[in-house]
Design an enzyme around this catalytic site. Structure first.
Site, PDB file in Angstrom:
ATOM      1  N   ALA A   1       0.602  -1.478   0.225  1.00 24.49           N
ATOM      2  CA  ALA A   1      -0.094  -0.148  -0.170  1.00 24.49           C
ATOM      3  C   ALA A   1       0.741   1.299   0.019  1.00 24.49           C
ATOM      4  O   ALA A   1       2.016   1.112   0.485  1.00 24.49           O
ATOM      5  CB  ALA A   1      -1.142   0.085   1.288  1.00 24.49           C
TER       6      ALA A   1
ATOM      7  N   PHE B   1       1.074   5.698   0.070  1.00 21.28           N
ATOM      8  CA  PHE B   1       1.199   6.790   1.545  1.00 21.28           C
ATOM      9  C   PHE B   1       0.522   7.148   1.846  1.00 21.28           C
ATOM     10  O   PHE B   1      -0.150   8.339   3.016  1.00 21.28           O
ATOM     11  CB  PHE B   1       2.380   7.397   2.120  1.00 21.28           C
ATOM     12  CG  PHE B   1       3.145   8.459   0.949  1.00 21.28           C
ATOM     13  CD1 PHE B   1       2.038   9.754   1.246  1.00 21.28           C
ATOM     14  CD2 PHE B   1       3.024   8.400  -0.372  1.00 21.28           C
ATOM     15  CE1 PHE B   1       1.819  10.713   0.311  1.00 21.28           C
ATOM     16  CE2 PHE B   1       2.947   9.053  -1.266  1.00 21.28           C
ATOM     17  CZ  PHE B   1       2.394  10.415  -1.163  1.00 21.28           C
TER      18      PHE B   1
ATOM     19  N   LYS C   1       1.695  -4.857   3.632  1.00 22.18           N
ATOM     20  CA  LYS C   1       3.097  -4.806   4.144  1.00 22.18           C
ATOM     21  C   LYS C   1       2.622  -2.639   3.713  1.00 22.18           C
ATOM     22  O   LYS C   1       2.279  -2.216   2.568  1.00 22.18           O
ATOM     23  CB  LYS C   1       3.953  -4.931   3.612  1.00 22.18           C
ATOM     24  CG  LYS C   1       5.466  -3.445   3.563  1.00 22.18           C
ATOM     25  CD  LYS C   1       6.423  -3.700   2.612  1.00 22.18           C
ATOM     26  CE  LYS C   1       6.341  -2.441   1.476  1.00 22.18           C
ATOM     27  NZ  LYS C   1       5.691  -0.795   2.225  1.00 22.18           N
TER      28      LYS C   1
ATOM     29  N   GLU D   1       5.711   2.467   4.755  1.00 19.49           N
ATOM     30  CA  GLU D   1       6.557   2.900   6.124  1.00 19.49           C
ATOM     31  C   GLU D   1       6.403   3.610   6.368  1.00 19.49           C
ATOM     32  O   GLU D   1       6.865   4.280   7.371  1.00 19.49           O
ATOM     33  CB  GLU D   1       8.139   2.337   5.408  1.00 19.49           C
ATOM     34  CG  GLU D   1       8.387   3.852   4.508  1.00 19.49           C
ATOM     35  CD  GLU D   1       8.385   2.272   3.333  1.00 19.49           C
ATOM     36  OE1 GLU D   1       9.281   3.859   2.725  1.00 19.49           O
ATOM     37  OE2 GLU D   1       7.465   1.881   3.143  1.00 19.49           O
ATOM     38  N   ARG D   2       5.822   5.008   5.622  1.00 19.32           N
ATOM     39  CA  ARG D   2       5.788   6.082   6.143  1.00 19.32           C
ATOM     40  C   ARG D   2       4.693   6.517   7.256  1.00 19.32           C
ATOM     41  O   ARG D   2       4.165   7.798   8.209  1.00 19.32           O
ATOM     42  CB  ARG D   2       5.991   7.511   4.937  1.00 19.32           C
ATOM     43  CG  ARG D   2       6.467   7.255   4.019  1.00 19.32           C
ATOM     44  CD  ARG D   2       7.012   8.226   2.994  1.00 19.32           C
ATOM     45  NE  ARG D   2       7.556   8.034   1.983  1.00 19.32           N
ATOM     46  CZ  ARG D   2       7.549   8.265   0.953  1.00 19.32           C
ATOM     47  NH1 ARG D   2       6.192   9.256   0.175  1.00 19.32           N
ATOM     48  NH2 ARG D   2       9.298   8.123   0.003  1.00 19.32           N
TER      49      ARG D   2
ATOM     50  N   SER E   1       3.255   4.785  -6.915  1.00 15.03           N
ATOM     51  CA  SER E   1       4.036   5.122  -8.710  1.00 15.03           C
ATOM     52  C   SER E   1       4.560   4.194  -9.738  1.00 15.03           C
ATOM     53  O   SER E   1       4.775   3.300  -9.631  1.00 15.03           O
ATOM     54  CB  SER E   1       5.368   5.554  -7.824  1.00 15.03           C
ATOM     55  OG  SER E   1       6.788   4.742  -8.134  1.00 15.03           O
TER      56      SER E   1
ATOM     57  N   CYS F   1      -3.966   9.844  -6.008  1.00 10.54           N
ATOM     58  CA  CYS F   1      -4.298   9.463  -8.012  1.00 10.54           C
ATOM     59  C   CYS F   1      -5.075  10.254  -8.694  1.00 10.54           C
ATOM     60  O   CYS F   1      -4.825   9.775  -9.914  1.00 10.54           O
ATOM     61  CB  CYS F   1      -4.214   7.727  -7.888  1.00 10.54           C
ATOM     62  SG  CYS F   1      -3.061   6.685  -6.409  1.00 10.54           S
TER      63      CYS F   1
ATOM     64  N   GLU G   1       3.454  13.197 -13.871  1.00  7.28           N
ATOM     65  CA  GLU G   1       2.941  13.403 -12.652  1.00  7.28           C
ATOM     66  C   GLU G   1       3.602  14.084 -11.337  1.00  7.28           C
ATOM     67  O   GLU G   1       4.491  13.879 -10.588  1.00  7.28           O
ATOM     68  CB  GLU G   1       2.907  11.797 -12.341  1.00  7.28           C
ATOM     69  CG  GLU G   1       1.722  11.945 -10.434  1.00  7.28           C
ATOM     70  CD  GLU G   1       0.721  10.239 -10.927  1.00  7.28           C
ATOM     71  OE1 GLU G   1       0.071  10.520  -9.286  1.00  7.28           O
ATOM     72  OE2 GLU G   1       1.870   9.517 -10.189  1.00  7.28           O
TER      73      GLU G   1
END
Length: 477
Positions: A173, A175, A199, A202-203, A252, A307, A407
């Site tokens: 996933a 952030f 998972k 991590e942010r 990304s 997105c 983007e």
């Protein structure tokens, strides 16, 4: 029952994000969730989690060790044997309870999101709500998993189609939606009888740990959901481990292409949702008031870190004269920390993200675009160290400029002009991104022509003026 979860956490002096324990008096650590237990990682490698509004370290997240990742996937594999044979009605009951727990704790989940991700509390609640809708959808699993039969396809032969789980699935996933995107992943996979290895970014791991606790309280058996943390090693593990049969990813282009290629080579089913450059075509017959409001909300909400952000406007014909008013409306938006009253948009996720966004703004200026509104030097009193960029509008943009071809993922709207609807459609169709689009018009024939000729994945058949894709109506997407 749901609020008792939060009371228990505060009573035991556990920080807001479930699954964390104090590493020191001020910085908690994020736990792993393995085999139904929140466990402290034995890793020697940790990553700091920052509050984007202040850049203060608020927690640390582990890079899970190889042994811990193996334990997580082994737990999924063991649990799959019984979970896949659990009746559909039993699985449905768990998710009926789960959706109620989420509903009861939307505000607590939103606070966790705002703390780690930075978006406003209103946006964060919308984040949870959109994920909740998918959990509610899982409760219709008794219809979703119906098979098909065709008797007597030939003499003495009938055909039957069954929908069956495939095994251990995994999700990676991003952030920007700490609740919505994980909730797009594991609930649907699990209610179908699969087990899930997740998972989170991590942010922003805190919200996911809260969701895991609530799923456990809803009655999900141990091992049906496991959560690991990390970066490249964790991604590679998911792509390579033979027990994992399918992967879902949102993020990304660079990461998505890598995961798709590596996972597919290992025989996994991979769905990879990547970059976007979403266009909004504005016709001169559109409802001006509504269109300007929609453009501002869709371009700058969540600081453009969506997105589905409408990052490109194409003004057709006389609609180009609306640009000064668009600038004035964007200028009125309030930039502040996400938990502050009245904030319209919060900070970007990291200083690196801010640097990248401001660099792309400057590239537009260097290549000849007109900087109609510059948000690079926005000052947020009391939050001078935050990753803030204010609403920014670039005019006279052409399709060869870097600010158009890449983007940006920030609160930046690039504006192109076209002489006709055909010209606008041509611009959209030549862009390599085809995620979502919208058209603003009061003419049904124009709307029908656009929806039929534009080559974009998400565009709705408009119903009533002002005509706009449903994606832009909701503040979350």
């Amino acid at each position: 029952m749901a609020t008792a979860i939060m009371r228990s956490l505060w009573k035991n002096k556990v920080p807001l994000e479930v699954g964390r324990m104090c590493y020191s008096s001020s910085v908690p650590t994020t736990k792993l969730f393995i085999d139904g237990k929140f466990v402290e990682s034995k890793t020697s490698e940790w990553l700091d989690i920052h509050n984007p509004a202040t850049n203060e370290v608020i927690a640390r997240v582990p890079k899970a060790t190889q042994e811990e990742m193996l334990a997580a996937v082994d737990s999924c594999s063991r649990a799959y044997e019984s979970w896949s044979e659990t009746s559909i009605l039993s699985r449905q009951q768990i998710f009926l309870r789960y959706q109620q727990l989420i509903k009861d704790n939307i505000k607590e989940l939103a606070k966790s999101i705002t703390l780690e991700q930075g978006k406003t509390l209103a946006d964060a609640e919308g984040d949870v709500f959109r994920g909740l809708q998918v959990v509610e959808h899982t409760c219709s699993i008794t219809s979703l998993m119906l098979g098909e039969t065709l008797p007597s396809i030939t003499r003495d032969m009938d055909t039957y189609t069954y929908r069956l789980p495939i095994g251990v699935c995994a999700g990676i996933a991003p952030f920007n939606f700490p609740a919505m995107i994980p909730l797009w992943m594991f609930p649907m996979g699990m209610v179908c009888g699969n087990t899930y290895l997740l998972k989170p970014s991590e942010r922003v791991p805190g919200c996911t740990m809260l969701l895991a606790k609530m799923l456990q309280d809803a009655g999900a058996p141990d091992g049906t959901l496991n959560i690991i943390h990390g970066q490249h090693a964790a991604v590679n593990f998911i792509c390579d481990h033979p027990a994992i049969r399918a992967i879902s990813f949102v993020g990304s282009n660079q990461a998505g292409e890598y995961i798709y290629e590596r996972g597919s080579k290992n025989g996994k089913r991979v769905q990879s949702n990547m970059g976007a450059k979403n266009h909004g075509v504005v016709m001169p017959d559109a409802n001006k008031e509504n269109t300007l409001n929609q453009l501002v909300g869709a371009a700058f909400g969540a600081a453009g870190q969506r997105c589905m952000a409408l990052s490109t406007a194409i003004l057709v014909g006389e609609a180009r004269s609306w640009l000064p008013e668009l600038v004035e409306r964007a200028k009125a938006l309030r930039v502040n920390a996400g938990d502050q009253p009245g904030a319209d948009l919060g900070p970007l996720i990291t200083p690196e993200a801010k640097k990248r966004v401001t660099s792309l703004i400057q590239s537009g200026v260097d290549e000849g675009a007109s900087l109609l509104l510059d948000g690079r030097k926005v000052n947020v009193k009391g939050y001078e160290n935050g990753n803030f960029v204010g609403p920014t509008i670039l005019g006279n943009v052409t399709t060869n400029m870097k600010c158009y071809t890449e983007e940006i993922f920030g609160p930046v709207l690039v504006v192109l002009e076209a002489d006709s609807l055909d010209d606008a459609i041509n611009i959209v169709n030549k862009n390599p991104y085809g995620n979502g689009t919208a058209i603003f018009t009061t003419n049904g024939a124009t709307a029908r022509k656009y929806t039929h000729e534009v080559d974009v994945g998400q565009v709705r058949e408009p119903v009533t003026p002002p005509l706009i894709s449903e994606k832009w109506r909701h503040s979350v997407l």
